[in-house]
Scaffold this active site. Structure first.
Site, mmCIF file in Angstrom:
data_model
loop_
_atom_site.group_PDB
_atom_site.id
_atom_site.type_symbol
_atom_site.label_atom_id
_atom_site.label_comp_id
_atom_site.label_asym_id
_atom_site.label_seq_id
_atom_site.Cartn_x
_atom_site.Cartn_y
_atom_site.Cartn_z
ATOM 1 N N GLY A 130 -4.751 -8.611 -4.348
ATOM 2 C CA GLY A 130 -4.477 -7.180 -4.212
ATOM 3 C C GLY A 130 -4.655 -6.718 -2.775
ATOM 4 N N GLU A 184 -6.498 -16.903 -11.989
ATOM 5 C CA GLU A 184 -6.416 -15.461 -12.242
ATOM 6 C C GLU A 184 -7.679 -15.006 -12.964
ATOM 7 O OE1 GLU A 184 -4.450 -12.673 -11.699
ATOM 8 O OE2 GLU A 184 -5.900 -11.676 -13.004
ATOM 9 N N VAL A 231 -13.642 -17.034 -9.303
ATOM 10 C CA VAL A 231 -13.812 -17.909 -8.144
ATOM 11 C C VAL A 231 -15.175 -17.635 -7.529
ATOM 12 C CG1 VAL A 231 -12.942 -18.490 -5.852
ATOM 13 C CG2 VAL A 231 -11.345 -18.096 -7.735
ATOM 14 N N HIS A 278 32.879 -6.680 -19.172
ATOM 15 C CA HIS A 278 32.683 -7.948 -19.874
ATOM 16 C C HIS A 278 33.320 -9.064 -19.073
ATOM 17 C CE1 HIS A 278 32.365 -10.874 -23.067
ATOM 18 N NE2 HIS A 278 33.624 -11.189 -22.856
ATOM 19 N N ALA A 319 7.409 -0.501 -1.485
ATOM 20 C CA ALA A 319 8.089 0.038 -0.310
ATOM 21 C C ALA A 319 8.942 1.249 -0.668
ATOM 22 C CB ALA A 319 8.956 -1.059 0.309
HETATM 23 P P1 FAD Z 1 2.896 -0.582 5.748
HETATM 24 O O1 FAD Z 1 4.187 -1.252 5.534
HETATM 25 O O2 FAD Z 1 1.653 -1.358 5.512
HETATM 26 O O3 FAD Z 1 2.930 -0.029 7.243
HETATM 27 C C1 FAD Z 1 1.846 0.641 7.805
HETATM 28 C C2 FAD Z 1 1.974 0.615 9.307
HETATM 29 O O4 FAD Z 1 0.964 1.462 9.863
HETATM 30 C C3 FAD Z 1 1.746 -0.764 9.919
HETATM 31 O O5 FAD Z 1 2.747 -1.051 10.863
HETATM 32 C C4 FAD Z 1 0.390 -0.650 10.599
HETATM 33 O O6 FAD Z 1 0.270 -1.464 11.754
HETATM 34 C C5 FAD Z 1 0.393 0.819 10.983
HETATM 35 N N1 FAD Z 1 -0.953 1.377 11.210
HETATM 36 C C6 FAD Z 1 -2.071 1.215 10.457
HETATM 37 N N2 FAD Z 1 -3.107 1.926 10.987
HETATM 38 C C7 FAD Z 1 -2.606 2.525 12.095
HETATM 39 C C8 FAD Z 1 -3.181 3.389 13.060
HETATM 40 N N3 FAD Z 1 -4.458 3.806 12.997
HETATM 41 N N4 FAD Z 1 -2.395 3.802 14.082
HETATM 42 C C9 FAD Z 1 -1.101 3.427 14.169
HETATM 43 N N5 FAD Z 1 -0.503 2.617 13.257
HETATM 44 C C10 FAD Z 1 -1.252 2.180 12.243
HETATM 45 N N6 FAD Z 1 7.075 -3.925 -1.959
HETATM 46 C C11 FAD Z 1 8.276 -3.763 -2.561
HETATM 47 O O7 FAD Z 1 8.639 -2.641 -2.914
HETATM 48 N N7 FAD Z 1 9.097 -4.834 -2.798
HETATM 49 C C12 FAD Z 1 8.747 -6.092 -2.445
HETATM 50 O O8 FAD Z 1 9.506 -7.026 -2.663
HETATM 51 C C13 FAD Z 1 7.495 -6.290 -1.810
HETATM 52 N N8 FAD Z 1 7.105 -7.525 -1.431
HETATM 53 C C14 FAD Z 1 5.906 -7.680 -0.782
HETATM 54 C C15 FAD Z 1 5.529 -8.967 -0.403
HETATM 55 C C16 FAD Z 1 4.315 -9.167 0.242
HETATM 56 C C17 FAD Z 1 3.908 -10.562 0.655
HETATM 57 C C18 FAD Z 1 3.492 -8.045 0.549
HETATM 58 C C19 FAD Z 1 2.201 -8.236 1.288
HETATM 59 C C20 FAD Z 1 3.862 -6.771 0.168
HETATM 60 C C21 FAD Z 1 5.067 -6.572 -0.505
HETATM 61 N N9 FAD Z 1 5.482 -5.320 -0.938
HETATM 62 C C22 FAD Z 1 6.671 -5.157 -1.576
HETATM 63 C C23 FAD Z 1 4.656 -4.122 -0.695
HETATM 64 C C24 FAD Z 1 5.197 -3.361 0.530
HETATM 65 O O9 FAD Z 1 5.184 -4.221 1.646
HETATM 66 C C25 FAD Z 1 4.324 -2.147 0.774
HETATM 67 O O10 FAD Z 1 4.303 -1.345 -0.391
HETATM 68 C C26 FAD Z 1 4.897 -1.321 1.932
HETATM 69 O O11 FAD Z 1 4.977 -2.070 3.102
HETATM 70 C C27 FAD Z 1 4.020 -0.086 2.164
HETATM 71 O O12 FAD Z 1 4.613 0.671 3.151
HETATM 72 P P2 FAD Z 1 3.759 1.661 4.074
HETATM 73 O O13 FAD Z 1 4.753 2.236 5.027
HETATM 74 O O14 FAD Z 1 2.951 2.537 3.238
HETATM 75 O O15 FAD Z 1 2.740 0.733 4.868
HETATM 76 P P1 NAD Z 2 -1.629 -7.633 -7.540
HETATM 77 O O1 NAD Z 2 -2.479 -6.487 -7.891
HETATM 78 O O2 NAD Z 2 -0.212 -7.662 -8.003
HETATM 79 O O3 NAD Z 2 -2.275 -8.971 -8.087
HETATM 80 C C1 NAD Z 2 -3.569 -9.370 -7.770
HETATM 81 C C2 NAD Z 2 -4.051 -10.270 -8.880
HETATM 82 O O4 NAD Z 2 -5.269 -10.854 -8.483
HETATM 83 C C3 NAD Z 2 -4.302 -9.516 -10.180
HETATM 84 O O5 NAD Z 2 -3.692 -10.183 -11.240
HETATM 85 C C4 NAD Z 2 -5.827 -9.512 -10.283
HETATM 86 O O6 NAD Z 2 -6.278 -9.515 -11.617
HETATM 87 C C5 NAD Z 2 -6.165 -10.800 -9.569
HETATM 88 N N1 NAD Z 2 -7.509 -10.847 -9.025
HETATM 89 C C6 NAD Z 2 -8.221 -9.852 -8.428
HETATM 90 N N2 NAD Z 2 -9.430 -10.311 -8.026
HETATM 91 C C7 NAD Z 2 -9.475 -11.626 -8.366
HETATM 92 C C8 NAD Z 2 -10.442 -12.652 -8.197
HETATM 93 N N3 NAD Z 2 -11.603 -12.413 -7.597
HETATM 94 N N4 NAD Z 2 -10.162 -13.883 -8.660
HETATM 95 C C9 NAD Z 2 -8.975 -14.144 -9.263
HETATM 96 N N5 NAD Z 2 -8.014 -13.207 -9.450
HETATM 97 C C10 NAD Z 2 -8.260 -11.970 -8.998
HETATM 98 O O7 NAD Z 2 -1.751 -7.784 -5.960
HETATM 99 P P2 NAD Z 2 -1.008 -8.766 -4.958
HETATM 100 O O8 NAD Z 2 -0.267 -9.816 -5.696
HETATM 101 O O9 NAD Z 2 -2.034 -9.139 -3.961
HETATM 102 O O10 NAD Z 2 0.017 -7.784 -4.281
HETATM 103 C C11 NAD Z 2 -0.434 -6.594 -3.630
HETATM 104 C C12 NAD Z 2 0.546 -5.494 -3.815
HETATM 105 O O11 NAD Z 2 1.713 -5.737 -3.047
HETATM 106 C C13 NAD Z 2 1.018 -5.376 -5.256
HETATM 107 O O12 NAD Z 2 0.220 -4.431 -5.931
HETATM 108 C C14 NAD Z 2 2.416 -4.891 -5.150
HETATM 109 O O13 NAD Z 2 2.419 -3.518 -5.281
HETATM 110 C C15 NAD Z 2 2.845 -5.272 -3.746
HETATM 111 N N6 NAD Z 2 3.859 -6.328 -3.845
HETATM 112 C C16 NAD Z 2 5.034 -6.027 -4.457
HETATM 113 C C17 NAD Z 2 6.000 -6.994 -4.586
HETATM 114 C C18 NAD Z 2 7.273 -6.649 -5.274
HETATM 115 O O14 NAD Z 2 7.540 -5.466 -5.439
HETATM 116 N N7 NAD Z 2 8.081 -7.621 -5.668
HETATM 117 C C19 NAD Z 2 5.773 -8.268 -4.108
HETATM 118 C C20 NAD Z 2 4.569 -8.546 -3.514
HETATM 119 C C21 NAD Z 2 3.615 -7.561 -3.377
#
Ligand code: FAD
Ligand code: NAD
Length: 473
Positions: free
Chosen positions: A279, A212, A246, A452, A328
């Site tokens: 991120g 990190e 890194v 409870h 989401a």
């Molecule tokens: P997205 O879900 O990214 O959807 C965007 C869509 O637009 C995609 O289908 C893409 O193909 C489409 N698109 C892009 N450009 C174009 C274009 N030009 N024309 C047509 N279509 C296009 N959030 C939570 O709240 N809880 C969680 O537990 C959680 N876990 C996560 C775990 C992981 C591993 C990751 C990566 C993310 C997680 N998130 C979580 C974050 C969550 O997935 C995102 O916040 C959410 O998907 C965003 O929704 P969105 O609709 O804005 O975009």
């Molecule tokens: P994040 O912002 O949560 O974490 C990224 C981490 O990487 C940070 O701690 C940052 O300081 C570190 N970092 C950045 N550059 C770095 C570098 N060069 N070397 C080492 N560390 C570095 O982002 P994420 O974990 O990639 O997730 C992306 C987004 O997806 C989150 O912001 C979150 O909103 C969403 N997400 C949500 C959930 C959930 O709601 N449970 C789960 C997964 C993802």
């Protein structure tokens, strides 16, 4: 040329919810989406359903069950002779859940008469987009709409000198498709994804190191909670290294060599697999927002006001592609707000009251301000804490690590923030969200009857503690 009232670009949780709500309100609605699933066919649901929230939670559930059998059930007097692991079966279960849910959105679109257009949308003016089919060589189609909503989401950020090769070095999407347990796994970034995926593979048997960049851990969480979390993750065996820069990663004879620097100097570590989770950034590829004069903000997100209107009055943007947490549920509520405002309603969102959950074990959840934010803003507050070690239900569950902390305004007693770490925090946080939405004081919460024995009693006790009225501690 196809003509609709509302065109939504992107069918993630922001876009598909917006499209459904707009259609429910009587507007002719189409939704363009570029996603192509692992089977080569267009799929709805975006990042969340295909490579985000849902598959990651499927892995977290399965790996937690396995870990419980190996390390937790013996405390309950249960002896298990042999536990075997079938990672491909876990992956197949995850895939089935994803497909069921993405097909479910297809059904919802049909039911609500949302026209699904699989393809990549590109603006040609403020009212028209050209859609190139995402599969096959079909001709592009032009769609004209009175209102256009951009919901194109986000994509993983990369870092210099670390190239994703999808064999040894992965982003979060690739890391959800492992079919065997890596012996040694390094994750760059100890944020939400790093901690969730690190927990999955640690529970399944990998050695996991998280590198990190920051010198603090889980900077966006309340630091008392982050401190407890760090200790619990260390007990699980996650090796979390802070202040790491890194420098590069390269693959040598099938092993990834990761070079990084910390206060003690430069180091090289070797692993089978490397995940980059540093991120995400707004997804604008192919969208061509300039053709419609849409302004971006200084960080490259689409600039919007508090109601998600862009610099062009008939164009809105919602979800990960705009400011605010990349969650989401935040995107979905923005989708509902925009659809309802187009129908003449005055819907708004309270951005201060959006819950966060990290689905590790213990789970971490919060809503509102952290103690650090309140100190920085010089707002006078009082805090009430209840440790789960004093909860009968937590003891019965053998899950006593954690606490509930409530922060309230010193003078008015209004709840300003609620922070949980412990079992079922993802579910319990809803009570805090409801309380805050209704403008509850800590006293209000402490006068509500809680069942409870339950973990929710810890919320009740923390609310009592805010005003010095603890009963069980
Ligand atoms: P997205 O879900 O990214 O959807 C965007 C869509 O637009 C995609 O289908 C893409 O193909 C489409 N698109 C892009 N450009 C174009 C274009 N030009 N024309 C047509 N279509 C296009 N959030 C939570 O709240 N809880 C969680 O537990 C959680 N876990 C996560 C775990 C992981 C591993 C990751 C990566 C993310 C997680 N998130 C979580 C974050 C969550 O997935 C995102 O916040 C959410 O998907 C965003 O929704 P969105 O609709 O804005 O975009
Ligand atoms: P994040 O912002 O949560 O974490 C990224 C981490 O990487 C940070 O701690 C940052 O300081 C570190 N970092 C950045 N550059 C770095 C570098 N060069 N070397 C080492 N560390 C570095 O982002 P994420 O974990 O990639 O997730 C992306 C987004 O997806 C989150 O912001 C979150 O909103 C969403 N997400 C949500 C959930 C959930 O709601 N449970 C789960 C997964 C993802």
């Amino acid at each position: 040329m196809k003509k609709v009232d509302v065109l939504v670009i992107g069918a993630g949780p922001a876009g598909y919810v917006c499209a459904i709500r707009a259609a429910q309100l009587g507007m002719t609605t189409a939704c363009v989406d570029a996603w192509v699933g692992r089977d080569g066919k267009p799929a709805l649901g975006g990042t969340c359903l295909n490579v985000g929230c849902i598959p990651s939670k499927a892995w977290l559930e399965s790996s937690e069950r396995y870990h419980e059998l190996l390390h937790k059930v013996s405390a309950h007097g249960i002896k298990v002779k042999e536990v075997t692991l079938d990672v491909p079966a876990m992956a197949a279960r995850k895939d089935k859940i994803v497909t069921t849910l993405t097909k479910g959105i297809e059904g919802l679109f049909k039911k609500n008469k949302v026209q699904w257009i699989p393809g990549v949308a590109s603006f040609t003016s403020a009212n028209t987009v050209e859609v190139k089919p995402s599969v096959g060589n079909g001709d592009p189609e032009t769609v004209e709409a009175e209102h256009i909503i951009i919901a194109t989401g986000s994509v993983p950020r990369n870092i210099a000198n670390v190239d994703i090769d999808h064999q040894h070095i992965f982003d979060s999407s690739g890391a959800l498709d492992f079919t065997e347990v890596p012996q040694r796994l390094v994750i760059i970034g100890a944020g939400v994804i790093g901690l969730e995926l690190g927990s999955v593979w640690k529970r399944l048997g990998s050695e996991v190191i998280l590198l990190e960049a920051m010198d603090s851990f889980l900077g966006m969480a309340d630091q008392q909670i982050a401190g407890i979390a760090r200790k619990e993750f260390q007990k699980l065996g996650l090796d979390i290294r802070l202040s790491c820069r890194v420098k590069s990663a390269s693959v040598v004879e099938g092993q990834v060599q990761v070079r990084y620097q910390d206060d003690a100097g430069e180091h090289t570590i070797e692993c089978d697999k490397l995940i980059v989770a540093v991120g995400r950034k707004p997804s604008l590829e192919g969208l061509n927002p300039r053709a419609a004069d849409i302004l971006l903000d200084e960080r490259g997100y689409i600039h919007v006001d508090e109601h998600c209107m862009t610099s062009v009055p008939n164009i809105y943007a919602i979800g990960d592609v705009v400011r605010g947490p990349m969650l989401a549920h935040k995107g979905s509520e923005e989708g509902v707000m925009v659809a309802e405002r187009l129908a003449g309603e005055e819907t708004t969102i309270h951005y201060d009251i959006i819950p966060w959950v990290v689905y590790t074990s213990p789970e971490i959840a919060w809503v509102g301000k952290t103690e650090e934010q309140l100190k920085a803003s010089a707002r006078k507050y009082k805090a009430g804490v209840f440790p789960l070690a004093a909860s009968g239900r937590a003891k019965a569950m053998e899950e006593t690590a954690g606490l509930v902390k409530i922060l309230a305004d010193e003078r008015t007693d209004l709840i300003l923030g609620v922070h949980l770490i412990g079992p079922m925090a993802s579910e319990l946080i809803a009570e805090a969200v409801v309380a805050m939405e209704f403008g509850s004081s800590a006293e209000d919460l402490s006068r509500i009857v809680h069942a409870h024995p339950s973990i929710s009693e810890a919320i009740h006790e923390a609310a009592l503690a805010v005003n010095g009225r603890s009963l069980h501690i």
